[in-house]
Design a protein around this motif. Structure first.
Motif, PDB file in Angstrom:
ATOM      1  N   GLN A 233       0.829  -1.196   0.000  1.00 43.90           N
ATOM      2  CA  GLN A 233       0.000   0.000   0.000  1.00 43.90           C
ATOM      3  C   GLN A 233       0.869   1.254   0.000  1.00 43.90           C
ATOM      4  OE1 GLN A 233      -2.678  -0.128   3.355  1.00 43.90           O
ATOM      5  NE2 GLN A 233      -3.444  -2.197   2.861  1.00 43.90           N
ATOM      6  N   VAL A 234       0.218   2.387  -0.308  1.00 44.49           N
ATOM      7  CA  VAL A 234       0.890   3.684  -0.240  1.00 44.49           C
ATOM      8  C   VAL A 234       1.417   3.913   1.177  1.00 44.49           C
ATOM      9  CG1 VAL A 234       0.544   6.185  -0.391  1.00 44.49           C
ATOM     10  CG2 VAL A 234      -0.468   4.670  -2.110  1.00 44.49           C
ATOM     11  N   ASP A 235       2.639   4.440   1.280  1.00 43.48           N
ATOM     12  CA  ASP A 235       3.358   4.739   2.520  1.00 43.48           C
ATOM     13  C   ASP A 235       4.065   3.527   3.115  1.00 43.48           C
ATOM     14  OD1 ASP A 235       3.000   7.502   2.632  1.00 43.48           O
ATOM     15  OD2 ASP A 235       1.066   7.321   3.632  1.00 43.48           O
ATOM     16  N   ASP A 236       3.929   2.340   2.519  1.00 43.44           N
ATOM     17  CA  ASP A 236       4.757   1.211   2.947  1.00 43.44           C
ATOM     18  C   ASP A 236       6.204   1.477   2.562  1.00 43.44           C
ATOM     19  OD1 ASP A 236       2.502  -0.054   3.837  1.00 43.44           O
ATOM     20  OD2 ASP A 236       2.413  -1.526   2.203  1.00 43.44           O
ATOM     21  N   GLN A 237       7.149   0.978   3.397  1.00 43.76           N
ATOM     22  CA  GLN A 237       8.579   1.128   3.116  1.00 43.76           C
ATOM     23  C   GLN A 237       9.240  -0.241   3.111  1.00 43.76           C
ATOM     24  OE1 GLN A 237      10.713   3.858   5.651  1.00 43.76           O
ATOM     25  NE2 GLN A 237      12.721   3.287   4.842  1.00 43.76           N
ATOM     26  N   VAL A 238       9.763  -0.646   1.951  1.00 42.89           N
ATOM     27  CA  VAL A 238      10.441  -1.939   1.828  1.00 42.89           C
ATOM     28  C   VAL A 238      11.840  -1.816   2.420  1.00 42.89           C
ATOM     29  CG1 VAL A 238      11.278  -3.697   0.210  1.00 42.89           C
ATOM     30  CG2 VAL A 238       9.110  -2.521  -0.237  1.00 42.89           C
ATOM     31  N   VAL A 239      12.156  -2.715   3.346  1.00 39.86           N
ATOM     32  CA  VAL A 239      13.451  -2.626   4.051  1.00 39.86           C
ATOM     33  C   VAL A 239      14.344  -3.836   3.778  1.00 39.86           C
ATOM     34  CG1 VAL A 239      12.590  -1.118   5.872  1.00 39.86           C
ATOM     35  CG2 VAL A 239      12.408  -3.604   6.139  1.00 39.86           C
ATOM     36  N   ALA A 240      13.799  -4.875   3.118  1.00 36.20           N
ATOM     37  CA  ALA A 240      14.626  -6.039   2.799  1.00 36.20           C
ATOM     38  C   ALA A 240      13.971  -6.848   1.673  1.00 36.20           C
ATOM     39  CB  ALA A 240      14.832  -6.920   4.023  1.00 36.20           C
ATOM     40  N   VAL A 241      14.798  -7.505   0.865  1.00 31.44           N
ATOM     41  CA  VAL A 241      14.324  -8.406  -0.188  1.00 31.44           C
ATOM     42  C   VAL A 241      15.063  -9.733  -0.036  1.00 31.44           C
ATOM     43  CG1 VAL A 241      14.094  -8.809  -2.664  1.00 31.44           C
ATOM     44  CG2 VAL A 241      13.862  -6.489  -1.759  1.00 31.44           C
ATOM     45  N   ASN A 242      14.298 -10.813   0.144  1.00 40.26           N
ATOM     46  CA  ASN A 242      14.883 -12.134   0.381  1.00 40.26           C
ATOM     47  C   ASN A 242      15.887 -12.119   1.532  1.00 40.26           C
ATOM     48  OD1 ASN A 242      13.364 -13.174  -1.710  1.00 40.26           O
ATOM     49  ND2 ASN A 242      15.039 -13.136  -3.205  1.00 40.26           N
ATOM     50  N   GLY A 243      15.574 -11.322   2.557  1.00 38.67           N
ATOM     51  CA  GLY A 243      16.414 -11.246   3.742  1.00 38.67           C
ATOM     52  C   GLY A 243      17.598 -10.313   3.629  1.00 38.67           C
ATOM     53  N   VAL A 244      17.832  -9.736   2.447  1.00 40.26           N
ATOM     54  CA  VAL A 244      18.950  -8.800   2.251  1.00 40.26           C
ATOM     55  C   VAL A 244      18.468  -7.391   2.554  1.00 40.26           C
ATOM     56  CG1 VAL A 244      20.603  -7.861   0.605  1.00 40.26           C
ATOM     57  CG2 VAL A 244      19.959 -10.280   0.478  1.00 40.26           C
ATOM     58  N   PRO A 245      19.086  -6.691   3.522  1.00 41.83           N
ATOM     59  CA  PRO A 245      18.642  -5.332   3.877  1.00 41.83           C
ATOM     60  C   PRO A 245      18.732  -4.391   2.672  1.00 41.83           C
ATOM     61  CG  PRO A 245      20.127  -6.189   5.539  1.00 41.83           C
ATOM     62  CD  PRO A 245      20.199  -7.150   4.381  1.00 41.83           C
ATOM     63  N   THR A 246      17.712  -3.561   2.503  1.00 40.19           N
ATOM     64  CA  THR A 246      17.688  -2.565   1.422  1.00 40.19           C
ATOM     65  C   THR A 246      17.296  -1.219   2.029  1.00 40.19           C
ATOM     66  OG1 THR A 246      15.404  -3.215   0.932  1.00 40.19           O
ATOM     67  CG2 THR A 246      17.124  -4.240  -0.372  1.00 40.19           C
ATOM     68  N   PRO A 247      18.261  -0.449   2.479  1.00 38.59           N
ATOM     69  CA  PRO A 247      17.954   0.791   3.199  1.00 38.59           C
ATOM     70  C   PRO A 247      17.360   1.903   2.336  1.00 38.59           C
ATOM     71  CG  PRO A 247      20.316   0.579   2.834  1.00 38.59           C
ATOM     72  CD  PRO A 247      19.711  -0.707   2.396  1.00 38.59           C
ATOM     73  N   THR A 248      17.516   1.809   1.021  1.00 34.90           N
ATOM     74  CA  THR A 248      17.001   2.874   0.148  1.00 34.90           C
ATOM     75  C   THR A 248      16.068   2.295  -0.915  1.00 34.90           C
ATOM     76  OG1 THR A 248      18.793   2.710  -1.478  1.00 34.90           O
ATOM     77  CG2 THR A 248      19.159   4.158   0.414  1.00 34.90           C
ATOM     78  N   TRP A 249      15.269   3.174  -1.505  1.00 32.77           N
ATOM     79  CA  TRP A 249      14.374   2.774  -2.598  1.00 32.77           C
ATOM     80  C   TRP A 249      15.167   2.198  -3.762  1.00 32.77           C
ATOM     81  CZ3 TRP A 249       9.027   2.983  -3.395  1.00 32.77           C
ATOM     82  CH2 TRP A 249       8.601   2.771  -4.718  1.00 32.77           C
ATOM     83  N   LEU A 250      16.269   2.879  -4.138  1.00 32.47           N
ATOM     84  CA  LEU A 250      17.070   2.408  -5.262  1.00 32.47           C
ATOM     85  C   LEU A 250      17.621   1.013  -5.020  1.00 32.47           C
ATOM     86  CD1 LEU A 250      19.113   5.592  -6.315  1.00 32.47           C
ATOM     87  CD2 LEU A 250      17.322   4.459  -7.622  1.00 32.47           C
ATOM     88  N   ALA A 251      17.974   0.721  -3.766  1.00 30.62           N
ATOM     89  CA  ALA A 251      18.564  -0.584  -3.451  1.00 30.62           C
ATOM     90  C   ALA A 251      17.592  -1.723  -3.721  1.00 30.62           C
ATOM     91  CB  ALA A 251      19.030  -0.608  -1.998  1.00 30.62           C
ATOM     92  N   TRP A 252      16.366  -1.620  -3.220  1.00 22.91           N
ATOM     93  CA  TRP A 252      15.439  -2.739  -3.419  1.00 22.91           C
ATOM     94  C   TRP A 252      14.811  -2.735  -4.819  1.00 22.91           C
ATOM     95  CZ3 TRP A 252      10.273  -2.595  -4.574  1.00 22.91           C
ATOM     96  CH2 TRP A 252       9.558  -1.426  -4.321  1.00 22.91           C
ATOM     97  N   SER A 253      14.622  -1.533  -5.397  1.00 24.32           N
ATOM     98  CA  SER A 253      14.037  -1.503  -6.746  1.00 24.32           C
ATOM     99  C   SER A 253      15.012  -2.073  -7.775  1.00 24.32           C
ATOM    100  CB  SER A 253      13.624  -0.078  -7.129  1.00 24.32           C
ATOM    101  OG  SER A 253      14.754   0.781  -7.163  1.00 24.32           O
TER     102      SER A 253
END
Length: 447
Positions: A233-253
């Motif tokens: 949903q809007v305002d959700d913040q993704v912080v990890a993908v497959n257990g790998v930390p992603t501190p920024t939008w660019l990192a997980w995208s």
């Protein structure tokens, strides 16, 4: 339909007024005008008014004013005093120059009207540096404030971007900045002659820098997308993908882009609580058709505090707005002349040349953004049309101005053989330019 209609309206306005400039000055100079046509080809609409036939023709790539001229056929004895070629050089110069100058005057008016409604200036702050681009390799940092490009001061984001792109093919580009701490620094772009520089021209001057900055939260979720189906949903913040930390939008995208069709586990924060979900990014072909990337149908939420920092909005008085219109027209006219000069000496990429397909595409996009954007688009194209027609190329207005000025100075015209040779060279040059413009359009729009 928006693209088609906005393009046709632009052509009707710009071409009609260009030709009307020729027409009205021709009439003032006592020249008889036989036809005023908007468009080329067999007219589908005709209306006779006085001595002039007013026409609309089906090919909307220009227009013309046909005057009485003994070089184009037999002229009645009574019409000889009103023939264009029988007028003194000063009058012919005035008639020919009137079209391009009308375009430049129109640009001032359009900018003045637009600026009267309010001006939004974007300060030359760098909000985002895209990984893997020319800008990243040059060392640009988020938060840099651009002060000068090759020693020349810049006023806003648009002038900074234009200055960088204009100098990109001429050698190293030195960009003087202040970083986020206020410390002076210099970023050197050395990409002249590289494939990356050619790609910049194809991507409308994008070197990997944007003034905007996104937050790390989701700002939009597309309907029926993998993200919506996964419950994001809007305002959700993704912080990890497959257990790998992603501190920024660019990192997980970036992980998502590199994982088309693969099952991913996303860890995200919503209202302070941590959640997990699974999804598979859609497989999407890039515009250049070189690779398949993953997309899940989300867009980042803008960083509103940053946007306020880089934006300056104000509403000038009407006289101030038209003074700004004059300044903007002069600025863009000079830039256009500089570009053609760099093109001649090989310091500008031919990929920057655009044709009617690109103009139509930009017309549709600017029209969809609102009246102000469309007015400023019309002003910019009007400047390009005016400056292009003033270039000293035979078959263009500027070429005729050269012929008539030489005749005025030496007291007699150049020989017909020299003029015809110049016209043939001019026609060949313009055909090559048109073919190049169409090729660039097709490459840019359709990959």
């Amino acid at each position: 339909m928006v693209t088609v209609i906005s393009f046709i309206v632009a052509i009707l306005i710009l071409v009609s007024l260009h030709e009307f400039g020729h027409y009205i000055v021709a009439r003032w100079c006592g020249v008889k005008v036989l036809r005023f046509s908007v468009g080329f080809g067999k007219p589908f609409y005709r209306k006779q008014r006085g001595d002039t036939e007013w026409c609309l023709a089906p090919i909307p790539l220009g227009g013309y004013v046909k005057m009485v001229d003994t070089r184009e056929g037999n002229v009645a004895e009574a019409d000889l005093p009103y023939a264009f070629d029988k007028q003194p050089p000063k009058k012919r110069i005035a008639i020919v120059a009137a079209g391009p100058l009308t375009n430049l005057l129109l640009a001032i008016v359009l900018y003045g009207i637009s600026f009267s409604f309010g001006v939004t200036e974007i300060k030359p702050y760098i909000g985002t540096v895209v990984p893997g681009t020319i800008a990243e390799r040059a060392g640009f940092q988020t938060g840099d404030f651009i002060e000068r490009v090759n020693g020349e001061p810049v006023k806003d984001w648009g002038s900074a971007q234009t200055a960088i792109v204009l100098n990109l093919d001429g050698g190293k580009v030195a960009v003087q900045v202040k970083d986020e701490t206020g410390k002076a620094a210099e970023r050197i772009i050395d990409a002249a002659g590289t494939p990356q520089a050619a790609e910049v021209a194809k991507n409308n001057g994008f070197i990997g820098l944007t003034a905007s900055r996104s937050s790390d939260k989701i700002g939009r979720v597309a309907k029926d997308s993998p993200a919506e189906k996964a419950g994001l949903q809007v305002d959700d913040q993704v912080v990890a993908v497959n257990g790998v930390p992603t501190p920024t939008w660019l990192a997980w995208s970036e992980i998502v882009r590199n994982s088309p069709g693969q099952k991913l586990t996303l860890t995200y924060i919503r209202n302070g609580a941590t959640h997990q979900t699974e999804l598979r990014p859609n497989s999407v072909e890039t515009p250049d058709r070189n690779r398949i990337i993953g997309q899940i149908g989300v867009a980042a939420k803008p960083d509103e505090a940053w946007q306020q920092k880089i934006t300056h909005e104000y509403r000038p008085s009407v006289p101030e707005a038209f003074k700004m219109g004059w300044d903007k027209t002069v600025e863009y006219s000079v830039l256009t002349v500089k570009f053609f000069g760099k093109l001649l000496i090989g310091q500008a990429s031919l990929n920057h040349i655009s044709g009617p397909l690109t103009i139509a595409d930009v017309a549709g996009k600017s029209a969809s953004m609102g009246a102000q954007a469309y007015l400023e688009f019309l002003a910019l194209v009007s400047i390009s049309l005016g400056v292009l027609n003033l270039l000293p190329i035979p078959v263009l207005d500027g070429g005729h101005l050269v012929f008539y000025t030489i005749e005025w100075l030496r007291g007699r015209p150049l020989s017909e053989r020299i003029q015809m040779l110049g016209i043939r060279i001019g026609i060949a040059a313009m055909l090559m330019l048109m073919l190049l413009a169409f090729f660039n359009d097709i490459t840019r729009l359709f990959g």
